[in-house]
Design a protein around this motif. Structure first.
Motif, mmCIF file in Angstrom:
data_model
loop_
_atom_site.group_PDB
_atom_site.id
_atom_site.type_symbol
_atom_site.label_atom_id
_atom_site.label_comp_id
_atom_site.label_asym_id
_atom_site.label_seq_id
_atom_site.Cartn_x
_atom_site.Cartn_y
_atom_site.Cartn_z
ATOM 1 N N CYS A 49 54.496 54.837 31.293
ATOM 2 C CA CYS A 49 53.555 55.178 32.364
ATOM 3 C C CYS A 49 54.095 56.335 33.196
ATOM 4 O O CYS A 49 53.351 57.257 33.564
ATOM 5 N N TRP A 50 55.391 56.289 33.470
ATOM 6 C CA TRP A 50 56.000 57.328 34.305
ATOM 7 C C TRP A 50 55.940 58.701 33.629
ATOM 8 O O TRP A 50 55.569 59.696 34.254
ATOM 9 N N ILE A 51 56.307 58.766 32.349
ATOM 10 C CA ILE A 51 56.359 60.073 31.686
ATOM 11 C C ILE A 51 54.951 60.635 31.489
ATOM 12 O O ILE A 51 54.746 61.863 31.555
ATOM 13 N N LEU A 52 53.949 59.775 31.285
ATOM 14 C CA LEU A 52 52.579 60.260 31.185
ATOM 15 C C LEU A 52 52.092 60.772 32.541
ATOM 16 O O LEU A 52 51.339 61.751 32.621
ATOM 17 N N GLY A 53 52.536 60.110 33.614
ATOM 18 C CA GLY A 53 52.219 60.611 34.942
ATOM 19 C C GLY A 53 52.855 61.968 35.181
ATOM 20 O O GLY A 53 52.221 62.881 35.718
ATOM 21 N N LEU A 54 54.107 62.111 34.761
ATOM 22 C CA LEU A 54 54.813 63.378 34.930
ATOM 23 C C LEU A 54 54.166 64.480 34.084
ATOM 24 O O LEU A 54 54.061 65.627 34.518
ATOM 25 N N PHE A 55 53.725 64.123 32.889
ATOM 26 C CA PHE A 55 53.103 65.095 31.986
ATOM 27 C C PHE A 55 51.822 65.666 32.592
ATOM 28 O O PHE A 55 51.523 66.858 32.433
ATOM 29 N N HIS A 56 51.056 64.824 33.287
ATOM 30 C CA HIS A 56 49.786 65.256 33.870
ATOM 31 C C HIS A 56 49.920 65.715 35.321
ATOM 32 O O HIS A 56 48.938 66.197 35.898
ATOM 33 N N GLY A 66 60.369 49.749 29.100
ATOM 34 C CA GLY A 66 59.687 50.696 28.227
ATOM 35 C C GLY A 66 58.259 50.959 28.691
ATOM 36 O O GLY A 66 57.804 52.112 28.706
ATOM 37 N N ALA A 67 57.545 49.907 29.077
ATOM 38 C CA ALA A 67 56.179 50.077 29.580
ATOM 39 C C ALA A 67 56.178 50.927 30.839
ATOM 40 O O ALA A 67 55.322 51.807 31.022
ATOM 41 N N ALA A 68 57.145 50.673 31.729
ATOM 42 C CA ALA A 68 57.226 51.437 32.973
ATOM 43 C C ALA A 68 57.518 52.908 32.698
ATOM 44 O O ALA A 68 56.900 53.799 33.295
ATOM 45 N N MET A 69 58.450 53.174 31.787
ATOM 46 C CA MET A 69 58.842 54.550 31.527
ATOM 47 C C MET A 69 57.730 55.336 30.818
ATOM 48 O O MET A 69 57.576 56.539 31.039
ATOM 49 N N MET A 121 60.602 60.888 25.542
ATOM 50 C CA MET A 121 61.196 59.676 26.091
ATOM 51 C C MET A 121 61.877 58.856 25.000
ATOM 52 O O MET A 121 62.922 58.244 25.233
ATOM 53 N N GLY A 122 61.271 58.842 23.800
ATOM 54 C CA GLY A 122 61.883 58.104 22.706
ATOM 55 C C GLY A 122 63.239 58.671 22.328
ATOM 56 O O GLY A 122 64.218 57.931 22.192
ATOM 57 N N VAL A 123 63.298 60.000 22.154
ATOM 58 C CA VAL A 123 64.571 60.642 21.818
ATOM 59 C C VAL A 123 65.581 60.443 22.945
ATOM 60 O O VAL A 123 66.742 60.090 22.709
ATOM 61 N N ARG A 124 65.126 60.668 24.169
ATOM 62 C CA ARG A 124 66.018 60.556 25.334
ATOM 63 C C ARG A 124 66.642 59.173 25.447
ATOM 64 O O ARG A 124 67.856 59.026 25.570
ATOM 65 N N PHE A 125 65.823 58.133 25.385
ATOM 66 C CA PHE A 125 66.331 56.788 25.631
ATOM 67 C C PHE A 125 67.051 56.203 24.423
ATOM 68 O O PHE A 125 68.013 55.443 24.591
ATOM 69 N N LEU A 126 66.598 56.541 23.209
ATOM 70 C CA LEU A 126 67.297 56.002 22.041
ATOM 71 C C LEU A 126 68.701 56.601 21.928
ATOM 72 O O LEU A 126 69.677 55.879 21.677
ATOM 73 N N LEU A 127 68.820 57.908 22.142
ATOM 74 C CA LEU A 127 70.146 58.529 22.110
ATOM 75 C C LEU A 127 71.034 57.975 23.224
ATOM 76 O O LEU A 127 72.216 57.691 23.004
ATOM 77 N N ALA A 128 70.447 57.823 24.406
ATOM 78 C CA ALA A 128 71.223 57.277 25.516
ATOM 79 C C ALA A 128 71.643 55.838 25.223
ATOM 80 O O ALA A 128 72.777 55.433 25.517
ATOM 81 N N GLY A 129 70.730 55.056 24.641
ATOM 82 C CA GLY A 129 71.054 53.670 24.324
ATOM 83 C C GLY A 129 72.163 53.552 23.294
ATOM 84 O O GLY A 129 73.063 52.718 23.416
ATOM 85 N N LEU A 130 72.101 54.396 22.266
ATOM 86 C CA LEU A 130 73.146 54.377 21.246
ATOM 87 C C LEU A 130 74.487 54.814 21.829
ATOM 88 O O LEU A 130 75.541 54.270 21.481
ATOM 89 N N LEU A 131 74.443 55.796 22.725
ATOM 90 C CA LEU A 131 75.674 56.262 23.361
ATOM 91 C C LEU A 131 76.313 55.161 24.190
ATOM 92 O O LEU A 131 77.518 54.880 24.064
ATOM 93 N N VAL A 132 75.519 54.530 25.033
ATOM 94 C CA VAL A 132 76.050 53.465 25.881
ATOM 95 C C VAL A 132 76.483 52.270 25.035
ATOM 96 O O VAL A 132 77.516 51.640 25.297
#
Length: 293
Positions: free
Chosen positions: A82-89, A77-80, A39-50
């Motif tokens: 929680c979401w990715i940990l839910g997806l992981f499990h 960030g808090a929501a995402m 999520m860190g790589v995904r959102f930081l790259l997306a943020g820099l792109l935008v």
């Protein structure tokens, strides 16, 4: 002639499709990456792109706008996380998508608690129906919630807070600038969390990098820009109506992509949650004024 309201509807419909695709992209990426690191790589790259695209808007932001954009980014960030940990499990993405969609039901409740908005009676009926749906899902495993269910429910609540904040700030902050700041903040938060709690076993292969790229470009940068753009053209309640379709698309994609099948009890629970989403917006639909194109 296409009205502004119709444009917002079409954009938000596209957002739901991109969001559903994001579930699949993330599921594949997690096969080779730790969840918070991904999520860190995904959102930081997306943020820099935008942000690079919206640099002229960013330069004109006042300090107050920066604080509001960054603050909503922290909530996101808090929501995402929680979401990715839910997806992981998660063992069933379709069910997880319906639990996450409860954030739509909670949007007017959060608005009532924090922003003095007056929810309709249908909001409370929707909450009751949603609770019955969650009860059905809990019965599937012997009347208990799995870790993924708890993470998805926490994400739903936090998403509802973020949705209200976004709809209030998107009016006064240019959408590209707001998107860039928020995505970057989410990326930084996720990478910090990953550095504290995760270890990277190995570098992802080309397949993993491909899913990361799809997540960055399609499911994150494009999706959140379009969502904020659409929210700047319509009210929170209006936009939330269209977002009710996200779990439906996700369940359909999971059926074909991952060969998932719901049990009868899961089907009843998810159907009740979807009914709650519709009840929550029924009054608005009945009162929606007709517009001439």
């Amino acid at each position: 002639m296409i009205t502004k309201s119709l444009q917002a509807d079409l954009l938000m419909l596209l957002v739901t499709l991109l969001a559903a695709m994001g579930w699949m992209f993330s599921h594949e990426a997690l096969q080779s990456l730790p969840p918070m690191g991904f999520m860190g790589v995904r959102f930081l790259l997306a943020g820099l792109l935008v942000s690079s695209v919206g640099w002229p808007q960013l330069k004109r932001l006042k300090p107050g706008a920066w604080r509001r954009a960054a603050g909503t980014g922290v909530v996101m960030g808090a929501a995402m996380l929680c979401w990715i940990l839910g997806l992981f499990h998660a063992t069933h993405l379709g069910v997880g998508a319906f639990i996450s969609s409860l954030g739509v039901v909670l949007v007017p409740v959060v608005g009532w608690l924090f922003f003095r908005q007056n929810p309709s009676a249908s909001t409370w009926v929707a909450l009751l129906v949603a609770a019955l749906g969650m009860a059905c899902l809990s019965l599937e495993g012997g009347f208990h919630f799995s870790p993924s269910d708890i993470f998805f429910a926490a994400a739903a609540l936090t998403f509802a807070v973020h949705f209200n904040l976004n709809s209030r700030f998107a009016i006064s902050i240019p959408p590209v600038a707001l998107t860039g700041v928020q995505l970057s903040v989410v990326g930084v938060i996720a990478l910090l969390a990953s550095s504290l709690f995760e270890t990277w076993q190995q570098a992802p292969g080309w397949s993993g990098l491909g899913w990361v790229a799809a997540s960055v470009l399609i499911a994150t940068s494009l999706r959140f820009f379009l969502q904020i753009k659409a929210q700047s053209m319509a009210s929170a309640s209006h936009a939330a109506i269209i977002l009710t379709l996200e779990p439906v698309w996700t369940a359909i994609l999971a059926m074909f992509w991952l060969d998932e099948r719901m049990s009868a009890l899961q089907g009843v629970g998810c159907s009740l949650i979807f009914l709650a989403l519709l009840i929550n917006r029924w009054r608005w639909l009945l009162q929606r004024p007709k517009q001439v194109a």
